[in-house]
Design a protein around this motif. Structure first.
Motif, PDB file in Angstrom:
ATOM      1  N   GLU A 259     104.783 -16.609  48.874  1.00  0.00           N
ATOM      2  CA  GLU A 259     104.437 -17.764  47.822  1.00  0.00           C
ATOM      3  C   GLU A 259     102.905 -17.389  47.051  1.00  0.00           C
ATOM      4  OE1 GLU A 259     105.816 -19.487  45.914  1.00  0.00           O
ATOM      5  OE2 GLU A 259     107.375 -20.481  47.329  1.00  0.00           O
ATOM      6  N   ILE A 260     102.435 -16.891  48.212  1.00  0.00           N
ATOM      7  CA  ILE A 260     100.676 -16.621  47.820  1.00  0.00           C
ATOM      8  C   ILE A 260     100.947 -15.581  47.345  1.00  0.00           C
ATOM      9  CG2 ILE A 260      98.859 -15.695  49.150  1.00  0.00           C
ATOM     10  CD1 ILE A 260      99.118 -17.505  51.475  1.00  0.00           C
ATOM     11  N   LEU A 261     101.816 -14.129  47.413  1.00  0.00           N
ATOM     12  CA  LEU A 261     101.582 -13.638  46.372  1.00  0.00           C
ATOM     13  C   LEU A 261     101.966 -13.489  45.124  1.00  0.00           C
ATOM     14  CD1 LEU A 261     101.976 -10.391  46.276  1.00  0.00           C
ATOM     15  CD2 LEU A 261     104.873 -10.206  47.377  1.00  0.00           C
ATOM     16  N   TYR A 262     102.976 -14.096  45.064  1.00  0.00           N
ATOM     17  CA  TYR A 262     103.339 -14.435  43.160  1.00  0.00           C
ATOM     18  C   TYR A 262     102.050 -15.579  42.457  1.00  0.00           C
ATOM     19  CZ  TYR A 262     108.129 -12.628  44.140  1.00  0.00           C
ATOM     20  OH  TYR A 262     108.828 -12.230  44.400  1.00  0.00           O
ATOM     21  N   LEU A 263     101.287 -16.174  43.531  1.00  0.00           N
ATOM     22  CA  LEU A 263     100.056 -16.385  42.669  1.00  0.00           C
ATOM     23  C   LEU A 263      99.166 -15.519  42.596  1.00  0.00           C
ATOM     24  CD1 LEU A 263      99.287 -19.479  45.323  1.00  0.00           C
ATOM     25  CD2 LEU A 263      99.671 -20.195  43.085  1.00  0.00           C
ATOM     26  N   MET A 264      98.941 -14.791  42.916  1.00  0.00           N
ATOM     27  CA  MET A 264      98.019 -13.259  43.236  1.00  0.00           C
ATOM     28  C   MET A 264      98.504 -12.273  41.444  1.00  0.00           C
ATOM     29  SD  MET A 264      96.845 -11.613  46.778  1.00  0.00           S
ATOM     30  CE  MET A 264      98.555 -11.709  47.392  1.00  0.00           C
ATOM     31  N   ILE A 265      99.584 -12.453  42.221  1.00  0.00           N
ATOM     32  CA  ILE A 265     100.403 -12.323  40.742  1.00  0.00           C
ATOM     33  C   ILE A 265     100.081 -12.475  39.107  1.00  0.00           C
ATOM     34  CG2 ILE A 265     102.462 -11.055  39.222  1.00  0.00           C
ATOM     35  CD1 ILE A 265     103.374 -10.223  42.272  1.00  0.00           C
ATOM     36  N   HIS A 266     100.402 -13.696  39.416  1.00  0.00           N
ATOM     37  CA  HIS A 266      99.617 -14.538  38.300  1.00  0.00           C
ATOM     38  C   HIS A 266      98.920 -14.732  37.607  1.00  0.00           C
ATOM     39  CE1 HIS A 266     103.638 -16.089  37.226  1.00  0.00           C
ATOM     40  NE2 HIS A 266     104.224 -16.032  38.089  1.00  0.00           N
ATOM     41  N   ILE A 267      97.392 -15.206  38.813  1.00  0.00           N
ATOM     42  CA  ILE A 267      95.904 -14.702  39.272  1.00  0.00           C
ATOM     43  C   ILE A 267      95.604 -13.417  37.329  1.00  0.00           C
ATOM     44  CG2 ILE A 267      93.806 -15.255  39.819  1.00  0.00           C
ATOM     45  CD1 ILE A 267      95.432 -16.559  42.061  1.00  0.00           C
ATOM     46  N   GLY A 268      95.948 -12.274  38.439  1.00  0.00           N
ATOM     47  CA  GLY A 268      96.353 -11.379  37.623  1.00  0.00           C
ATOM     48  C   GLY A 268      96.168 -11.148  36.602  1.00  0.00           C
ATOM     49  N   ARG A 269      97.173 -11.950  36.335  1.00  0.00           N
ATOM     50  CA  ARG A 269      97.803 -11.651  34.674  1.00  0.00           C
ATOM     51  C   ARG A 269      97.046 -12.311  33.850  1.00  0.00           C
ATOM     52  NH1 ARG A 269     104.817 -12.416  35.502  1.00  0.00           N
ATOM     53  NH2 ARG A 269     105.269 -10.372  35.258  1.00  0.00           N
ATOM     54  N   ILE A 270      96.661 -14.057  34.686  1.00  0.00           N
ATOM     55  CA  ILE A 270      95.309 -14.382  34.001  1.00  0.00           C
ATOM     56  C   ILE A 270      94.019 -14.138  33.600  1.00  0.00           C
ATOM     57  CG2 ILE A 270      94.313 -16.401  33.982  1.00  0.00           C
ATOM     58  CD1 ILE A 270      97.265 -17.936  34.952  1.00  0.00           C
ATOM     59  N   LEU A 271      93.720 -13.426  34.380  1.00  0.00           N
ATOM     60  CA  LEU A 271      92.419 -12.663  34.351  1.00  0.00           C
ATOM     61  C   LEU A 271      92.103 -11.748  33.328  1.00  0.00           C
ATOM     62  CD1 LEU A 271      91.545 -13.315  38.242  1.00  0.00           C
ATOM     63  CD2 LEU A 271      90.219 -14.563  36.191  1.00  0.00           C
ATOM     64  N   LYS A 272      93.311 -10.718  33.553  1.00  0.00           N
ATOM     65  CA  LYS A 272      93.401  -9.710  32.551  1.00  0.00           C
ATOM     66  C   LYS A 272      93.868  -9.598  31.185  1.00  0.00           C
ATOM     67  CE  LYS A 272      96.101  -5.121  32.384  1.00  0.00           C
ATOM     68  NZ  LYS A 272      97.165  -4.688  32.764  1.00  0.00           N
ATOM     69  N   ASN A 273      95.104 -10.759  30.483  1.00  0.00           N
ATOM     70  CA  ASN A 273      95.717 -10.846  29.583  1.00  0.00           C
ATOM     71  C   ASN A 273      95.017 -12.725  28.908  1.00  0.00           C
ATOM     72  OD1 ASN A 273      96.514  -8.649  29.430  1.00  0.00           O
ATOM     73  ND2 ASN A 273      97.975  -9.555  30.927  1.00  0.00           N
ATOM     74  N   ASN A 274      94.715 -13.120  29.707  1.00  0.00           N
ATOM     75  CA  ASN A 274      94.445 -14.929  28.969  1.00  0.00           C
ATOM     76  C   ASN A 274      93.369 -15.657  28.984  1.00  0.00           C
ATOM     77  OD1 ASN A 274      96.349 -15.827  27.543  1.00  0.00           O
ATOM     78  ND2 ASN A 274      96.768 -17.790  29.513  1.00  0.00           N
ATOM     79  N   ILE A 275      92.338 -15.035  28.556  1.00  0.00           N
ATOM     80  CA  ILE A 275      91.173 -15.824  28.991  1.00  0.00           C
ATOM     81  C   ILE A 275      90.810 -15.341  27.750  1.00  0.00           C
ATOM     82  CG2 ILE A 275      88.638 -15.090  29.314  1.00  0.00           C
ATOM     83  CD1 ILE A 275      89.880 -13.095  31.907  1.00  0.00           C
ATOM     84  N   ALA A 276      89.912 -16.889  27.455  1.00  0.00           N
ATOM     85  CA  ALA A 276      89.261 -17.562  26.022  1.00  0.00           C
ATOM     86  C   ALA A 276      88.010 -16.425  25.824  1.00  0.00           C
ATOM     87  CB  ALA A 276      89.759 -18.745  26.135  1.00  0.00           C
ATOM     88  N   VAL A 277      88.397 -16.527  24.030  1.00  0.00           N
ATOM     89  CA  VAL A 277      87.319 -15.346  24.172  1.00  0.00           C
ATOM     90  C   VAL A 277      86.134 -16.423  23.395  1.00  0.00           C
ATOM     91  CG1 VAL A 277      86.307 -13.304  22.235  1.00  0.00           C
ATOM     92  CG2 VAL A 277      88.852 -13.283  23.559  1.00  0.00           C
TER      93      VAL A 277
END
Length: 277
Positions: A259-277
């Motif tokens: 479960e922690i692994l999947y949290l890491m994957i999702h957090i990484g995706r947010i930081l890479k692709n989903n940050i408001a400009v």
């Protein structure tokens, strides 16, 4: 029916005669310049209504062949399961298959476990998932491990439950807001709450907490991948661990390493692709 936006050569976003938006599949329907009228409806092999617009960008990012095999699998699920399936099953499943293939290439020797508990609880969905794995092997020439039967089966389970679940409890929404603020604070960013990756993360959190409450957490023995992601992104690991502890404390549980692994994957995706400009 009017095609208004091309996804790829065989998939377009359309508006039907009742002005309702849909995703349409058909060989070559993405070739003509849009917008255009599709006068020969026999060209359309599949349609999907009510898909969340936040998923459209994902449809453009996923390789065409993965998207198309996912649509065939969803079509089979629609015929097999006696219920309405959430329209976002298609992009969610395509995203998972794309990730599974990437993971397989990167960690060829990694062993994961098939869940016999899931098979006993959801036999029909497990059988559908077996069909999906065979279809992926036939169409994409890739043999996925048996553990993917479990993972794909849960997509079918969630797609049914998502339609019957009541609106999220206030306590769940509060935890999600706390988690979002924790990520923003840790990485000094402002997350775009309307973006696809954030919405995908929120959905993951809802089912993560639901799995904890029902004692059905992921236990896939992803230790090799867990160690690799942890070493590659130690700050994301620490953030994921704090989030898991926050959820555990609120729900009186103990999150698994997976479960922690999947949290890491999702957090990484947010930081890479989903940050408001």
């Amino acid at each position: 029916m009017k095609a208004i936006k091309k996804i790829n050569n065989n998939v377009v976003i359309c508006v039907d005669d009742n002005k309702k938006e849909l995703i349409a599949f058909g060989k070559g329907i993405g070739f003509p310049a849009v917008p255009y009228e599709i006068t020969d409806l026999s060209l359309i092999s599949m349609t999907f209504y009510k898909m969340d617009r936040s998923y459209y960008r994902l449809l453009e990012e996923i390789p065409e062949e993965i998207f198309e095999v996912s649509a065939l699998i969803v079509k089979k699920a629609q015929r097999t399961l006696d219920c309405n399936l959430n329209p976002n099953l298609l992009p969610g499943l395509a995203d998972h298959i794309n990730f599974a293939l990437t993971r397989l290439k990167k960690f060829k020797k990694m062993k994961m476990l098939f869940s016999y508990d899931i098979e006993q609880l959801y036999p029909q969905e497990t059988e559908l998932a077996r069909y999906a794995v065979k279809m992926i092997q036939k169409k994409l020439f890739v043999k996925l491990p048996d553990s993917e039967i479990t993972n794909i089966a849960m997509h079918f389970v969630n797609a049914q439950e998502e339609n019957t679940m009541a609106s999220s409890h206030r306590s769940t929404d509060e935890i999600i807001q706390e988690i979002t603020k924790e990520i923003e604070s840790d990485f000094e960013v402002m997350i775009d709450r309307n973006g696809f990756n954030y919405n995908r993360f929120v959905m993951h959190l809802r089912y993560y907490m639901k799995r904890i409450e029902e004692k059905k957490q992921f236990i896939d023995d992803n230790s090799v991948l867990f160690k690799a992601v942890k070493e590659e992104s130690p700050k994301i690991y620490e953030c994921a661990k704090r989030i898991a502890s926050m959820i555990d404390e609120r729900l009186g549980a103990q999150s698994t390493e997976d479960e922690i692994l999947y949290l890491m994957i999702h957090i990484g995706r947010i930081l890479k692709n989903n940050i408001a400009v």
